[in-house]
Design a protein around this motif. Structure first.
Motif, mmCIF file in Angstrom:
data_model
loop_
_atom_site.group_PDB
_atom_site.id
_atom_site.type_symbol
_atom_site.label_atom_id
_atom_site.label_comp_id
_atom_site.label_asym_id
_atom_site.label_seq_id
_atom_site.Cartn_x
_atom_site.Cartn_y
_atom_site.Cartn_z
ATOM 1 N N HIS A 117 7.617 1.474 27.001
ATOM 2 C CA HIS A 117 8.917 1.719 26.374
ATOM 3 C C HIS A 117 8.875 3.086 25.693
ATOM 4 N N PRO A 118 9.173 4.107 26.441
ATOM 5 C CA PRO A 118 9.063 5.452 25.844
ATOM 6 C C PRO A 118 10.122 5.700 24.782
ATOM 7 N N ASP A 119 11.245 4.981 24.890
ATOM 8 C CA ASP A 119 12.331 5.243 23.949
ATOM 9 C C ASP A 119 12.154 4.520 22.622
ATOM 10 N N SER A 120 11.242 3.524 22.531
ATOM 11 C CA SER A 120 11.073 2.744 21.298
ATOM 12 C C SER A 120 10.366 3.595 20.252
ATOM 13 N N PRO A 121 10.914 3.663 19.034
ATOM 14 C CA PRO A 121 10.276 4.522 18.010
ATOM 15 C C PRO A 121 8.992 3.893 17.513
ATOM 16 N N THR A 122 8.021 4.697 17.220
ATOM 17 C CA THR A 122 6.738 4.251 16.696
ATOM 18 C C THR A 122 6.782 4.294 15.174
ATOM 19 N N PRO A 123 6.480 3.166 14.488
ATOM 20 C CA PRO A 123 6.543 3.192 13.019
ATOM 21 C C PRO A 123 5.503 4.141 12.464
ATOM 22 N N PRO A 124 5.888 4.940 11.501
ATOM 23 C CA PRO A 124 4.920 5.900 10.943
ATOM 24 C C PRO A 124 3.851 5.175 10.145
ATOM 25 N N VAL A 125 2.647 5.722 10.177
ATOM 26 C CA VAL A 125 1.528 5.146 9.437
ATOM 27 C C VAL A 125 1.577 5.669 8.014
ATOM 28 N N PRO A 126 1.665 4.758 7.006
ATOM 29 C CA PRO A 126 1.754 5.256 5.626
ATOM 30 C C PRO A 126 0.436 5.878 5.189
ATOM 31 N N ARG A 127 0.563 6.944 4.454
ATOM 32 C CA ARG A 127 -0.624 7.604 3.935
ATOM 33 C C ARG A 127 -1.122 6.889 2.696
ATOM 34 N N ARG A 128 -2.415 6.976 2.498
ATOM 35 C CA ARG A 128 -3.011 6.352 1.325
ATOM 36 C C ARG A 128 -2.787 7.219 0.101
ATOM 37 N N ASP A 129 -2.312 6.559 -0.955
ATOM 38 C CA ASP A 129 -2.076 7.259 -2.208
ATOM 39 C C ASP A 129 -3.299 7.042 -3.093
ATOM 40 N N TRP A 130 -4.180 8.040 -3.104
ATOM 41 C CA TRP A 130 -5.414 7.895 -3.868
ATOM 42 C C TRP A 130 -5.158 7.852 -5.375
ATOM 43 N N LEU A 131 -4.088 8.460 -5.814
ATOM 44 C CA LEU A 131 -3.767 8.404 -7.231
ATOM 45 C C LEU A 131 -3.377 6.969 -7.641
ATOM 46 N N LEU A 132 -2.658 6.305 -6.752
ATOM 47 C CA LEU A 132 -2.303 4.904 -7.029
ATOM 48 C C LEU A 132 -3.550 4.032 -7.103
ATOM 49 N N TYR A 133 -4.454 4.247 -6.161
ATOM 50 C CA TYR A 133 -5.679 3.456 -6.169
ATOM 51 C C TYR A 133 -6.521 3.764 -7.402
ATOM 52 N N ALA A 134 -6.549 5.000 -7.818
ATOM 53 C CA ALA A 134 -7.338 5.351 -8.998
ATOM 54 C C ALA A 134 -6.757 4.695 -10.249
ATOM 55 N N GLY A 135 -5.418 4.690 -10.379
ATOM 56 C CA GLY A 135 -4.802 4.022 -11.527
ATOM 57 C C GLY A 135 -5.068 2.533 -11.528
ATOM 58 N N MET A 136 -4.966 1.913 -10.353
ATOM 59 C CA MET A 136 -5.238 0.475 -10.270
ATOM 60 C C MET A 136 -6.682 0.167 -10.637
ATOM 61 N N ALA A 137 -7.615 1.027 -10.195
ATOM 62 C CA ALA A 137 -9.026 0.803 -10.510
ATOM 63 C C ALA A 137 -9.275 0.944 -12.007
ATOM 64 N N ALA A 138 -8.644 1.932 -12.645
ATOM 65 C CA ALA A 138 -8.859 2.118 -14.084
ATOM 66 C C ALA A 138 -8.319 0.935 -14.883
ATOM 67 N N VAL A 139 -7.108 0.502 -14.544
ATOM 68 C CA VAL A 139 -6.526 -0.643 -15.258
ATOM 69 C C VAL A 139 -7.333 -1.911 -14.986
ATOM 70 N N GLY A 140 -7.798 -2.056 -13.763
ATOM 71 C CA GLY A 140 -8.584 -3.238 -13.444
ATOM 72 C C GLY A 140 -9.888 -3.287 -14.222
ATOM 73 N N LEU A 141 -10.577 -2.146 -14.324
ATOM 74 C CA LEU A 141 -11.829 -2.125 -15.077
ATOM 75 C C LEU A 141 -11.594 -2.414 -16.559
ATOM 76 N N ALA A 142 -10.529 -1.816 -17.119
ATOM 77 C CA ALA A 142 -10.249 -2.055 -18.538
ATOM 78 C C ALA A 142 -9.894 -3.521 -18.778
ATOM 79 N N ALA A 143 -9.047 -4.099 -17.905
ATOM 80 C CA ALA A 143 -8.658 -5.499 -18.079
ATOM 81 C C ALA A 143 -9.849 -6.427 -17.897
ATOM 82 N N ALA A 144 -10.701 -6.118 -16.908
ATOM 83 C CA ALA A 144 -11.863 -6.966 -16.680
ATOM 84 C C ALA A 144 -12.818 -6.914 -17.857
ATOM 85 N N ALA A 145 -13.033 -5.716 -18.420
ATOM 86 C CA ALA A 145 -13.970 -5.597 -19.542
ATOM 87 C C ALA A 145 -13.463 -6.333 -20.775
ATOM 88 N N SER A 146 -12.175 -6.148 -21.109
ATOM 89 C CA SER A 146 -11.638 -6.807 -22.303
ATOM 90 C C SER A 146 -11.557 -8.319 -22.114
#
Length: 271
Positions: free
Chosen positions: A6-35
């Protein structure tokens, strides 16, 4: 060289990884886990756990929450029941961690005291969590519930025609009106036309005399006795009883009127 189907069918774009989002989640996770780890470990020590094993309470709670979230949001979970169960357990694990932290801080601030219900509740967390996770693993191993696929052969199979609706039965004719009941003929009147007269009963004088005789014999001439013996009414029996119990007035003594008149005339002549 191969071409896409199906050459005419559009291919969904692959989302890029947001390393800043992952870094924020990791920081909050470590703080929450420690407390949360420190608060839950302190709560275990306060409720009687050995200090060497107090770290197992926060580990159990955090691992429980992480496993439930993984099964809930993971693509490998194909069973809807397992996903729903994991969602409920993930929310419950987060609520359990929040409640444990709040109770530990309340005890440290001397707001509440350590009591036996709190000790029982904290001690029951590991076995209860183990049972919930085992049930979650069993549900996750079940195959996905899907409707049975329909085969092309089954679609083209001959189907019997639906039977025609049965004809409506003819209306029932109304029932004929019921015949009026015939009245029974009256019995023929006898030739005499007179009612049978009953024999006369005892008079009041006879009843009073009988009651007085009973009283003279030492027995009470009650109204009940009169009713049962002579078959009279209640009012008449009461009247007869009262008359019998009333003493009769003494009769006046007879006097010789002409003799008394003569004696009076003789006395007047002598004077």
């Amino acid at each position: 060289m191969t071409t896409p189907e199906h050459p005419d069918s559009p291919t969904p774009p692959v989302p890029r990884r947001d390393w800043l989002l992952y870094a924020g989640m990791a920081a909050v996770g470590l703080a929450a886990a420690a407390s949360s780890y420190a608060a839950l470990q302190d709560l275990a020590v306060r409720t009687g756990w050995w200090p060497q094993l107090s770290w197992l309470l926060p580990l159990t709670t955090d691992a429980y929450a992480m496993t439930a979230v993984r099964v809930w949001l993971g693509h490998s979970t194909r069973n809807a029941r397992a996903r729903a169960w994991a969602k409920a357990n993930a929310i419950g694990a987060i609520v359990l961690s929040v409640a444990g932290n709040a109770v530990d801080h309340a005890i440290a601030s001397h707001v509440i005291a350590v009591s036996w219900p709190l000790i029982v509740a904290v001690s029951a967390i590991p076995p209860v969590v183990l049972g919930l996770l085992v049930h979650m693993a069993h549900l996750r191993s079940l195959p996905p519930a899907s409707p049975a696929p329909s085969t092309p052969a089954a679609e083209h199979e001959w189907q019997a025609p639906e039977p025609a609706p049965a004809a409506a039965p003819p209306p029932i004719p109304p029932a004929p009106p019921a015949e009026p009941k015939r009245r029974q003929p009256r019995r023929p009147v006898t030739a005499s036309g007179k009612r049978q007269t009953l024999p006369p009963g005892p008079t009041d004088e006879a009843l009073i005399a009988a009651a007085r005789e009973r009283a003279a014999a030492g027995q009470e001439p009650s109204a009940t006795w009169l009713i049962k013996t002579y078959g009279i009414g209640t009012r008449r029996a009461g009247r007869i009883r009262d008359a019998a119990l009333t003493a009769p007035a003494p009769a006046p003594e007879p006097t010789d009127a002409p003799t008394q008149n003569g004696e009076l005339a003789l006395a007047r002549g002598q004077t």
